[in-house]
Design a protein around this motif. Structure first.
Motif, mmCIF file in Angstrom:
data_model
loop_
_atom_site.group_PDB
_atom_site.id
_atom_site.type_symbol
_atom_site.label_atom_id
_atom_site.label_comp_id
_atom_site.label_asym_id
_atom_site.label_seq_id
_atom_site.Cartn_x
_atom_site.Cartn_y
_atom_site.Cartn_z
ATOM 1 N N MET A 221 13.461 0.145 2.996
ATOM 2 C CA MET A 221 12.561 -0.959 2.673
ATOM 3 C C MET A 221 11.114 -0.460 2.705
ATOM 4 N N VAL A 222 10.349 -0.800 1.668
ATOM 5 C CA VAL A 222 8.940 -0.416 1.585
ATOM 6 C C VAL A 222 8.154 -1.658 1.189
ATOM 7 N N SER A 223 7.287 -2.145 2.093
ATOM 8 C CA SER A 223 6.639 -3.430 1.862
ATOM 9 C C SER A 223 5.167 -3.396 2.258
ATOM 10 N N ASN A 224 4.322 -3.982 1.422
ATOM 11 C CA ASN A 224 2.934 -4.270 1.784
ATOM 12 C C ASN A 224 2.878 -5.662 2.411
ATOM 13 N N GLN A 225 2.243 -5.785 3.560
ATOM 14 C CA GLN A 225 2.037 -7.080 4.216
ATOM 15 C C GLN A 225 0.537 -7.204 4.503
ATOM 16 N N ASP A 226 -0.177 -7.768 3.540
ATOM 17 C CA ASP A 226 -1.641 -7.784 3.577
ATOM 18 C C ASP A 226 -2.172 -8.428 4.858
ATOM 19 N N GLN B 154 26.050 -9.085 7.287
ATOM 20 C CA GLN B 154 26.872 -9.042 6.074
ATOM 21 C C GLN B 154 27.171 -7.606 5.633
ATOM 22 N N GLY B 155 26.731 -6.626 6.427
ATOM 23 C CA GLY B 155 27.051 -5.235 6.121
ATOM 24 C C GLY B 155 25.967 -4.474 5.398
ATOM 25 N N VAL B 156 24.796 -5.081 5.197
ATOM 26 C CA VAL B 156 23.689 -4.400 4.526
ATOM 27 C C VAL B 156 22.800 -3.771 5.581
ATOM 28 N N ARG B 157 22.629 -2.460 5.516
ATOM 29 C CA ARG B 157 21.849 -1.748 6.525
ATOM 30 C C ARG B 157 20.801 -0.859 5.851
ATOM 31 N N PHE B 158 19.575 -1.020 6.272
ATOM 32 C CA PHE B 158 18.486 -0.190 5.790
ATOM 33 C C PHE B 158 18.289 0.995 6.735
ATOM 34 N N ASP B 159 18.229 2.190 6.161
ATOM 35 C CA ASP B 159 18.011 3.383 6.979
ATOM 36 C C ASP B 159 16.620 3.375 7.601
ATOM 37 N N GLU B 160 15.648 2.869 6.859
ATOM 38 C CA GLU B 160 14.275 2.791 7.363
ATOM 39 C C GLU B 160 13.632 1.504 6.855
ATOM 40 N N VAL B 161 12.695 0.985 7.639
ATOM 41 C CA VAL B 161 11.876 -0.160 7.242
ATOM 42 C C VAL B 161 10.424 0.254 7.401
ATOM 43 N N LEU B 162 9.721 0.381 6.276
ATOM 44 C CA LEU B 162 8.342 0.876 6.260
ATOM 45 C C LEU B 162 7.430 -0.249 5.793
ATOM 46 N N ILE B 163 6.492 -0.647 6.641
ATOM 47 C CA ILE B 163 5.615 -1.783 6.346
ATOM 48 C C ILE B 163 4.161 -1.351 6.530
ATOM 49 N N ASP B 164 3.356 -1.578 5.510
ATOM 50 C CA ASP B 164 1.923 -1.276 5.599
ATOM 51 C C ASP B 164 1.146 -2.572 5.753
ATOM 52 N N PRO B 165 0.305 -2.705 6.808
ATOM 53 C CA PRO B 165 -0.405 -3.951 7.063
ATOM 54 C C PRO B 165 -1.818 -3.994 6.475
ATOM 55 N N SER B 166 -2.211 -2.962 5.723
ATOM 56 C CA SER B 166 -3.605 -2.883 5.279
ATOM 57 C C SER B 166 -3.904 -3.900 4.177
ATOM 58 N N LEU B 167 -5.214 -4.121 3.961
ATOM 59 C CA LEU B 167 -5.685 -4.956 2.857
ATOM 60 C C LEU B 167 -6.057 -4.072 1.676
ATOM 61 N N PRO B 168 -6.050 -4.599 0.450
ATOM 62 C CA PRO B 168 -6.400 -3.785 -0.712
ATOM 63 C C PRO B 168 -7.747 -3.085 -0.557
ATOM 64 N N ALA B 169 -8.712 -3.755 0.052
ATOM 65 C CA ALA B 169 -10.049 -3.178 0.192
ATOM 66 C C ALA B 169 -10.069 -1.975 1.120
ATOM 67 N N ASP B 170 -9.043 -1.821 1.939
ATOM 68 C CA ASP B 170 -9.002 -0.697 2.873
ATOM 69 C C ASP B 170 -8.718 0.637 2.173
ATOM 70 N N ASN B 171 -8.130 0.563 0.953
ATOM 71 C CA ASN B 171 -7.782 1.782 0.200
ATOM 72 C C ASN B 171 -6.925 2.738 1.042
ATOM 73 N N SER B 172 -5.984 2.183 1.773
ATOM 74 C CA SER B 172 -5.113 2.998 2.618
ATOM 75 C C SER B 172 -4.126 3.786 1.762
ATOM 76 N N PRO B 173 -3.936 5.070 2.059
ATOM 77 C CA PRO B 173 -2.927 5.846 1.324
ATOM 78 C C PRO B 173 -1.504 5.392 1.604
ATOM 79 N N ASN B 174 -1.333 4.580 2.647
ATOM 80 C CA ASN B 174 0.001 4.070 2.979
ATOM 81 C C ASN B 174 0.374 2.845 2.155
ATOM 82 N N ARG B 175 -0.610 2.212 1.562
ATOM 83 C CA ARG B 175 -0.358 0.983 0.815
ATOM 84 C C ARG B 175 0.227 1.317 -0.553
ATOM 85 N N LYS B 176 1.327 0.643 -0.906
ATOM 86 C CA LYS B 176 1.878 0.850 -2.254
ATOM 87 C C LYS B 176 0.811 0.513 -3.301
ATOM 88 N N PRO B 177 0.709 1.327 -4.363
ATOM 89 C CA PRO B 177 1.647 2.388 -4.764
ATOM 90 C C PRO B 177 1.408 3.749 -4.134
#
Length: 370
Positions: free
Chosen positions: A50-55, A81-104
């Protein structure tokens, strides 16, 4: 090599609300078809990340505590239900932060960028925004953007039921070869190697294996036939290996007989397949094991059939096994060399038809790999 799906969360797994924050339990609503799709993709051998931006997660506008409860419930529901994610990656930055972790950006995925243990060609990003599509481009994988015209069932079809095709171009100082192969489509085979009888034999493989096969070769026939026959086998074996990918859902084993004196054709499957070749008899047993091995029993009564030396017949199949990573036991007996050679090619083709036939997504091996 691992196949990985980098999956967005909001708008992809669960519907995204108007305020873009899943901060209450009642906001959790699964996207249609998501759950059975993920189960199917897992069964087909895909790992999930899982790869998610959470502003602004963790700020006063989006407190961490309001996120954690709904997110943990989502993960528990999926795991139940049998669905398992190997990793959960969440970036909490805002667009203005220009974080390299933020998708894309790929900052959260640096450990994948330096890892050669997964296949870029067989992995994908699944999301609902332009940033997910750009992330796929940055990772060098396919992109699936969920929207009105593309849902989870279509994604599963594209990833699990995609045609198994390959194109191999082999160029040396001795030969220039192009092989096109589609294991899930029957078509009139075509072979152009400069050796008429050899063309006829290659066409037997395409026809009786029930696949689409085209082979084109320009070889040093002014020297002799050896390089053309050997290199065509090597290129064809490589194409088979590429088209089969991880071999999930295949029959793996196949056997075929080409019999003289018996009319009719038996049903294709575990039972042997019989094709009338007058006095001759050829049989083949094939295993797409990932281990090359070849056993041949037989003797041809003359040195050539057309432009093809009969000594190159077992050599062709040995070379096919080397790059196709298969085990093949082939035997032939008879009096007419033309019938015997043709019987060999037909028997192997019929065995191949059974071995590559796909049903489901199980891997036919207790090792977990082929």
């Amino acid at each position: 090599m691992r196949k990985i799906l980098f999956v967005d969360r909001d708008g992809t797994l669960i519907h995204e609300p108007d305020d873009f924050q899943i901060d209450r339990f009642e906001k959790i609503r699964f996207v249609d078809g998501m759950l059975p799709a993920l189960l199917k993709l897992q069964e087909a051998g895909y790992s999930l990340v899982m790869v998610s931006n959470q502003d602004g997660l963790g700020t006063d506008a989006f407190p961490q505590i309001t996120f954690d409860g709904p997110h943990q419930l989502l993960m528990q529901l999926l795991e139940s239900q049998g669905v398992r994610f190997d990793e959960v990656l969440i970036d909490p930055s805002l667009p203005a932060d220009n974080s390299p972790n933020r998708k894309p950006g790929t900052g959260m995925l640096r450990h994948f960028l330096g890892d050669d243990g997964w296949s870029r060609a067989r992995s994908a990003v699944i999301g609902d925004r332009d940033s997910d599509v750009q992330l796929a481009a940055n990772l060098g994988v396919r992109a699936f953007r969920i929207g009105p015209e593309l849902g989870w069932p279509q994604i599963v079809h594209a990833l699990v039921n995609a045609p198994r095709t390959a194109r191999v171009e082999r160029r040396t100082k001795e030969t220039r070869i192009v092989v096109d192969l589609d294991l899930d489509r029957a078509a009139e085979p075509q072979a152009h190697t400069g050796l008429g009888y050899f063309d006829h034999m290659l066409e037997q493989i395409g026809k009786h294996a029930g696949i689409a096969l085209t082979v084109r070769c320009e070889g040093d026939l002014h020297v002799d036939e050896h390089h053309t026959v050997e290199d065509c086998a090597l290129a064809l074996g490589q194409a088979l290996r590429q088209a089969l990918e991880d071999k999930r859902g295949i029959g793996r084993y196949g056997d075929g007989d080409a019999d003289g004196g018996e009319a009719g054709v038996a049903a294709i499957g575990a039972a042997s397949v019989r094709v009338p070749m007058d006095e001759s008899h050829a049989s083949a047993a094939l295993d797409l094991s990932g281990r090359p091995y070849f056993v041949f029993e037989g003797h041809f009564p003359r040195e050539r059939v057309g432009e093809l030396p009969t000594e190159l017949v077992p050599h062709f199949f040995r070379s096919l096994c080397e790059t196709g990573l298969m085990s093949l036991h082939l035997s032939v007996r008879g009096e007419n060399a033309h019938h015997m050679v043709e019987g060999c090619f037909k028997a192997v083709a019929r065995a191949l038809r059974t071995a590559v036939a796909r049903s489901g997504s199980d891997l036919p091996s207790t090792k977990g790999a082929l």
